[in-house]
Design a protein around this motif. Structure first.
Motif, PDB file in Angstrom:
ATOM      1  N   LEU A  54     -39.011 -42.256 -63.714  1.00  0.00           N
ATOM      2  CA  LEU A  54     -38.720 -41.737 -65.057  1.00  0.00           C
ATOM      3  C   LEU A  54     -38.022 -40.391 -64.982  1.00  0.00           C
ATOM      4  O   LEU A  54     -37.118 -40.101 -65.785  1.00  0.00           O
ATOM      5  CB  LEU A  54     -40.021 -41.623 -65.859  1.00  0.00           C
ATOM      6  N   CYS A  55     -38.410 -39.552 -64.022  1.00  0.00           N
ATOM      7  CA  CYS A  55     -37.721 -38.268 -63.824  1.00  0.00           C
ATOM      8  C   CYS A  55     -36.241 -38.490 -63.548  1.00  0.00           C
ATOM      9  O   CYS A  55     -35.371 -37.849 -64.148  1.00  0.00           O
ATOM     10  CB  CYS A  55     -38.342 -37.497 -62.664  1.00  0.00           C
ATOM     11  N   LEU A  56     -35.952 -39.392 -62.617  1.00  0.00           N
ATOM     12  CA  LEU A  56     -34.564 -39.658 -62.244  1.00  0.00           C
ATOM     13  C   LEU A  56     -33.786 -40.247 -63.412  1.00  0.00           C
ATOM     14  O   LEU A  56     -32.619 -39.893 -63.647  1.00  0.00           O
ATOM     15  CB  LEU A  56     -34.530 -40.605 -61.052  1.00  0.00           C
ATOM     16  N   PHE A  57     -34.419 -41.125 -64.156  1.00  0.00           N
ATOM     17  CA  PHE A  57     -33.753 -41.771 -65.291  1.00  0.00           C
ATOM     18  C   PHE A  57     -33.412 -40.770 -66.384  1.00  0.00           C
ATOM     19  O   PHE A  57     -32.253 -40.665 -66.820  1.00  0.00           O
ATOM     20  CB  PHE A  57     -34.659 -42.880 -65.834  1.00  0.00           C
ATOM     21  N   TRP A  58     -34.407 -39.989 -66.813  1.00  0.00           N
ATOM     22  CA  TRP A  58     -34.168 -39.067 -67.913  1.00  0.00           C
ATOM     23  C   TRP A  58     -33.357 -37.841 -67.484  1.00  0.00           C
ATOM     24  O   TRP A  58     -32.725 -37.197 -68.318  1.00  0.00           O
ATOM     25  CB  TRP A  58     -35.489 -38.658 -68.557  1.00  0.00           C
ATOM     26  N   SER A  59     -33.352 -37.528 -66.189  1.00  0.00           N
ATOM     27  CA  SER A  59     -32.523 -36.413 -65.713  1.00  0.00           C
ATOM     28  C   SER A  59     -31.044 -36.715 -65.902  1.00  0.00           C
ATOM     29  O   SER A  59     -30.248 -35.810 -66.191  1.00  0.00           O
ATOM     30  CB  SER A  59     -32.821 -36.131 -64.237  1.00  0.00           C
ATOM     31  N   LYS A  60     -30.650 -37.976 -65.737  1.00  0.00           N
ATOM     32  CA  LYS A  60     -29.241 -38.342 -65.958  1.00  0.00           C
ATOM     33  C   LYS A  60     -28.849 -38.114 -67.421  1.00  0.00           C
ATOM     34  O   LYS A  60     -27.796 -37.561 -67.719  1.00  0.00           O
ATOM     35  CB  LYS A  60     -29.031 -39.806 -65.588  1.00  0.00           C
TER      36      LYS A  60
END
Length: 470
Positions: A54-60
Motif C-alpha cells: 500500500l505504501c508503494l501504491f499510494w506513493s506513486k
C-alpha cells in the motif's frame, strides 16, 4: 470573450481558476503523505507485506499529486506580480515573508526527503526511509500552517500599521496567530485528511466491486472509513466554531451566507433554501425554520444576527454565490457523516466488505471531498469581497493596470494549458488507481532479473559488479 467583462473581472476569474486547480492537489497530497507514513509505521511494526504494498501504491499517486501541486502553486504565485501588483505593493511586507517561510521550512523539507521516500526503499535502512516519509508528511503540514497564516491574515488582519500606502509589520506573533487562524488551520487540515480518506475509500470500494478480497484492498478501505468516522464529526464541530468566529469578525459574510437581509429581533430564522436577489435585497422562495439561525450561529434561542441591509451596498458580498456554495459544502459534509456511520453499522454486522450497494456509494462519494473543498473556498473567498485585505484594502485597488485583452489572452492560455497538463496528470492518477496495489505474491517495485544475453538500455546498467575503489 464577453466585452462586458473588465480586466478586473477577468483577473479575478483567472485567479479563481488557477487556485481551484491548485488547491485540490495539495489537499490530496497533505492527506496522502500522513496516510503513507501511518502505513509504513504499521509495516515496520508488523512486517505484514500488504502495508508495504500500500505504501508503494499510494506513493506513486502522491508523487503525481505533489508534482502538480508544486507546478500549479508556482503559476498561481506569479499572478501576485502580474495581475495583482497593487496587492503585492501594499501587503507584500506581510504576505511575502509568510510565503518565504513556507518555502524555507516546508517546501525544502518536502523536496529534500521526497527522493528518499520515493526511491530509497533499497538504498537506505527501513528506519531511515520511514524517517524520510515522516519528514515529507510533516513538511506538508508545515506548508499548510504558513499558507493558512497568510490567508487568515487577509481575512482578519492585525499586528500592522499602514505607512505611506504600505503595510508595515509591527507584531509577527499577532500577524501569524490572527483571530481566524486557528479555526482556518484546523478546518483546512481536517479537510485535507477527509479528501484523501474519501479517495482511498473510493479506490478500495472500486476494487472490492471488481472482486478483489486481498488484505491490501480490505485494509485501505477499512482504514479510510475509520478515519472518516472520526474526522467528519470533528470537522462539523470545527466548522461550527469557525462560524462563530466569522460572525464576530466578518458579520457581512455570515449575513450573505444565510441570505439574511433584515436584522430579526427576538430570534433569527434559518433559510434552508432560497434564491438571494442582490438587486431586490431579498431572498426569494425562502424556506425558513424560525430561531434555527440563532441556535446555530449564536448558540442561543433569541440571538441576533445582523442583516445585509445594515452594511453599505458596496461592502456586501455576493449572497447569491456564497449562499449556495456554503450549502453545497454543508450538505455534502452531512452525507459524509451519514456514509461513515453506515460503514460503522455494516462493520458491526460483518458486511462491510460484502455490501455492494455501500461500495457503490463509496465510489460515488470519492470526488465529493474535492467538491466540498472548492465550495468551502468559494464561500471563504467570495464572502470576503469586496475586500482583499478585510476592511483595509479593496480588491479593486489590488489589481494591476492591465488591459482586458492582456488578461483575456493569458486567461485563455491558462485554460488550454491547464486542461492539457493537469488533465493528463489526473488521467494518469486515475489509471494508477484503477490498477490498484500489488496482488499478493507480486512485487512490481523490484525489477525482474535480466537475461545474460539481454542488451541493456544504458551501457553502465549492464555491469554486474561494483567498481572497487582504488
Amino acid at each position: 470573450m464577453n466585452s462586458a467583462l473588465s480586466a478586473f473581472d477577468l483577473a479575478r476569474i483567472q485567479f479563481a481558476f488557477t487556485v481551484s486547480f491548485h488547491i485540490v492537489f495539495p489537499a490530496l497530497s497533505i492527506g496522502l503523505a500522513s496516510f503513507i507514513a501511518v502505513l509504513e509505521w504499521r509495516w515496520l511494526k508488523t512486517r505484514k507485506a500488504y502495508y508495504k504494498d500500500l505504501c508503494l501504491f499510494w506513493s506513486k499517486i502522491f508523487a503525481v499529486a505533489f508534482g502538480m501541486g508544486v507546478v500549479s502553486g508556482v503559476v498561481m504565485s506569479y499572478q501576485f506580480g502580474t495581475n495583482w501588483s497593487g496587492f503585492s505593493s501594499f501587503a507584500g511586507p506581510v504576505t511575502g515573508p509568510l510565503l518565504m517561510y513556507e518555502v524555507m521550512t516546508a517546501f525544502f523539507l518536502e523536496a529534500g526527503f521526497l527522493g528518499i521516500m520515493l526511491f530509497g526503499w533499497q538504498r537506505v535502512s527501513p528506519r531511515a526511509h520511514f524517517g524520510a516519509t515522516l519528514m515529507v508528511a510533516i513538511g506538508t503540514l508545515i506548508s499548510t500552517f504558513w499558507i493558512l497564516a497568510s490567508n487568515s491574515w487577509m481575512q482578519t488582519p492585525q499586528g500592522f500599521e499602514v505607512v505611506n500606502g504600505r503595510v508595515v509589520p509591527l507584531d509577527w506573533f499577532k500577524i501569524v496567530f490572527n483571530p481566524s487562524f486557528p479555526y482556518r488551520l484546523a478546518h483546512m487540515a481536517l479537510a485535507a485528511f477527509i479528501v484523501a480518506a474519501l479517495v482511498v475509500s473510493a479506490v478500495g470500494a472500486w476494487h472490492l466491486l471488481r472482486g478483489r478480497r486481498d488484505p491490501a484492498v480490505k485494509k485501505m478501505f477499512s482504514m479510510a472509513l475509520w478515519l472518516l468516522l472520526i474526522l467528519t464529526p470533528i470537522q462539523a464541530f470545527v466548522g461550527d466554531q469557525h462560524g462563530l468566529n466569522t460572525r464576530e469578525y466578518q458579520p457581512a459574510k455570515i449575513a450573505a451566507i444565510e441570505g439574511l437581509w433584515e436584522t430579526e429581533k427576538g430570534g433569527t430564522a434559518l433559510n434552508l433554501f432560497g434564491i438571494p436577489d442582490m438587486q431586490a435585497e431579498t431572498t426569494r422562495y425562502a424556506v425558513s425554520i424560525p430561531h434555527l439561525g440563532s441556535l446555530i450561529l449564536t448558540h442561543s434561542w433569541d440571538g441576533e444576527i445582523r442583516g445585509l441591509k445594515e452594511f453599505p451596498p458596496q461592502d456586501r458580498p455576493n449572497s447569491t454565490v456564497v449562499f449556495w456554495s456554503f450549502r453545497i459544502m454543508a450538505g455534502l459534509g452531512v452525507l459524509m457523516i451519514v456514509m461513515s456511520v453506515a460503514a460503522w453499522v455494516l462493520r458491526r454486522r460483518g458486511r462491510l466488505f460484502e455490501s455492494k450497494w455501500f461500495q457503490r456509494v463509496a465510489v460515488a462519494m470519492g470526488p465529493t471531498g474535492f467538491i466540498t473543498l472548492l465550495a468551502g473556498w468559494v464561500t471563504t473567498e467570495a464572502g470576503r469581497q469586496p475586500w482583499v485585505v478585510y476592511g483595509v484594502m479593496r480588491t479593486s485597488q489590488a489589481v494591476s493596470p492591465l488591459t482586458t485583452q492582456q488578461v483575456g489572452i493569458s486567461l485563455m492560455t491558462f485554460v488550454v494549458v491547464y486542461f492539457l497538463v493537469f488533465g493528463t496528470g489526473v488521467y494518469y492518477m486515475l489509471k494508477l488507481m484503477r490498477a490498484g496495489p500489488a496482488l499478493p505474491g507480486h512485487t512490481p517495485h523490484e525489477a525482474p532479473p535480466r537475461s545474460p544475453n539481454e542488451t541493456a538500455r544504458r551501457p553502465l546498467s549492464a555491469a554486474d559488479h561494483m567498481i572497487d575503489a582504488a
